[in-house]
Scaffold this active site. Sequence first.
Site, mmCIF file in Angstrom:
data_model
loop_
_atom_site.group_PDB
_atom_site.id
_atom_site.type_symbol
_atom_site.label_atom_id
_atom_site.label_comp_id
_atom_site.label_asym_id
_atom_site.label_seq_id
_atom_site.Cartn_x
_atom_site.Cartn_y
_atom_site.Cartn_z
ATOM 1 C CB THR A 139 -0.964 -0.022 1.200
ATOM 2 O OG1 THR A 139 -1.752 -1.222 1.149
ATOM 3 C CG2 THR A 139 -1.921 1.163 1.173
ATOM 4 C CB VAL A 273 1.109 -16.835 0.005
ATOM 5 C CG1 VAL A 273 1.043 -17.855 1.137
ATOM 6 C CG2 VAL A 273 2.560 -16.447 -0.289
ATOM 7 C CG HIS A 555 -6.022 4.993 8.038
ATOM 8 N ND1 HIS A 555 -6.344 6.275 8.434
ATOM 9 C CD2 HIS A 555 -5.197 5.125 6.976
ATOM 10 C CE1 HIS A 555 -5.747 7.141 7.643
ATOM 11 N NE2 HIS A 555 -5.051 6.471 6.744
#
Length: 622
Positions: A139, A273, A555
Amino acid sequence: MSPLRCLFLYALLAAALLVSAQQNRLLTQIEQLGLVNVIEQTIRPNVPKQGANYDFIIVGAGAAGCTLAARLSENPKWRVALIEAGGVENIAHHTPVLTGQLLQTASNWGYRTVPQRLACRGMHNNECSVPRGKGLGGTSSISNMIYNRGNRRDFDGWAAAGNEGWSYADVLPLFLRTENAQLKGLEHSPYHNHSGPLSVEYVRYRSDLARAFVDASAQAGHQRTDYNGESQLGVSYVQATTRNGRRHSAFSAYIRPVRDNRSNLDIFAFSRVTRVLIDETTKAAYGIEFNYMRKSYTFKAHKEVILSAGAFNSPQLLMLSGVGPEDNLKAIGVPLIQPLPVGRRLYDHMCHFGPTFVTNTTGQTLYPSRISVADIISFYLAGNPGTWLSSIGGVEALAFLKSPRSKLPADWPDIELVMVAGSLASDEGTALKLGANIRDDIYDALYRPLQLSQQDHFTLLVMQFHPKSIGRLWLRDRNPLHWPKIDPKYFIEPEDVEFILDGIKESIRISRMPALQAIGARLLDRRVPGCDEHEFASDDYWRCSIRTLSYTLHHQVATCRMGPEGDPTAVVSPQLRVHGMRKLRVVDTSIIPLPPTAHTNAAAYMIGEKGSDLIRADWSGK
């Protein structure tokens, strides 16, 4: 804008964005042509080898993951693998003004929430967009680059809750370790360092709108402050993770300078993954499974597997691997290895897209048509950090405020005002509107007239720091390629709306100060669709607007919440080990216990530094 200028600008930017959006397709075509080895060192660092062995495997190359990889690989005896689902940065990532455009590329996971009942009513299907970075840098490669560490009371609260070693006195040295500050006027501040890997500087481009806002805030009684210094309260020009006006991501700061000098660090891009390998008897992690170029691979870890995949992907991987809530895993058929409240808590900072103010100025709001060929040449070729292109998505200043309804100590802010020299109209509906999932009728009613008139304006995004609303994240099925379900439950607690309302009122009060009145600042008087039954600018009107123009600043925290043994809400210990497991840690912002008084990018680097210290202490000499 002349046809020649348009052609030059959009050809350059479109080419850069096309590279990002089409990287996976390009790699597939290259593989089919048998040209993989030719481009290996330019597009991806390594091709995986089945069953490869490492001391440490780090999943996720965001701020925390890149920090960990750089620090752990300082020990030449340790072999470190850094695994990332996305690709590499390009010129678009390094151009701060293009932050909004990056949301439409393959560099963004593109997550959306489940439909929200009490928020995001201006978005398609009431689904909030929750961007997360997908690529080397995570990010930090697509965010607005705001550098804001948080309040000392945040960290002291973590320690008081049983997280020993996480007080402000403990973490401040870690923040300083990361930082290479070039902040005029703060050269001798004990709260800043000038030798770390991550560049922090004031944004060099500064509009008259920002200067007027900062002056007006001071006139309204808000002191000028270094919000990363002694006191957060007050107003400041924004501090950003840029270097000479260009984005300085985690990959640029921590990995690029060392990758060619460390044979013990292997970086695997475009590697998704899918599961952590865990011995069910010993509950010890011993490797990972991942997909690369449509093939499945396994890597083995002698010492630890470390999840640094972020607030959505780290809990998803834990649950796919059998670590999580028993009811969710049983429902989707994942064998349970360790019951833990993974994803049971999700906090986020919600804000309001406004209010917006029009002004009598000319040429101060960022529109694409105002970017000149000279700006482009100056930025890209001459390296000038003071052009439009160094603006971090239009964000220029921040103000940290107390709410009159606050029950927190006087030095702990409740609200942040994010001053943006523009609005959704600034990119003419090409980026932020799409990135935020905003409906056409909302854009057409509020912003299209500004787009067409090119009238100068600015917006004050109002963000609440300490929401009471708690959401959750869970798996919809056991397919690792499917998104998790994300339900932040924004504004489920009505008091959260009231704090943002307080911020809107203070924004309007600031707009009436002499500095902003001198440029003719006045509230944009266009009504938000769906709020017509309320008197314009009344409290009920703003409450409706808050629930309609809801916007997250990305956030999200607490999905792998940190807490001591015995804390029923905790997933990891203060040493970041997954409770009840061996050789498995989570090191990213998902461990943050409560919403911080900050944007989370700076904290991600700090957590990476803290995690590396903890890991090195455990394995020193082994």
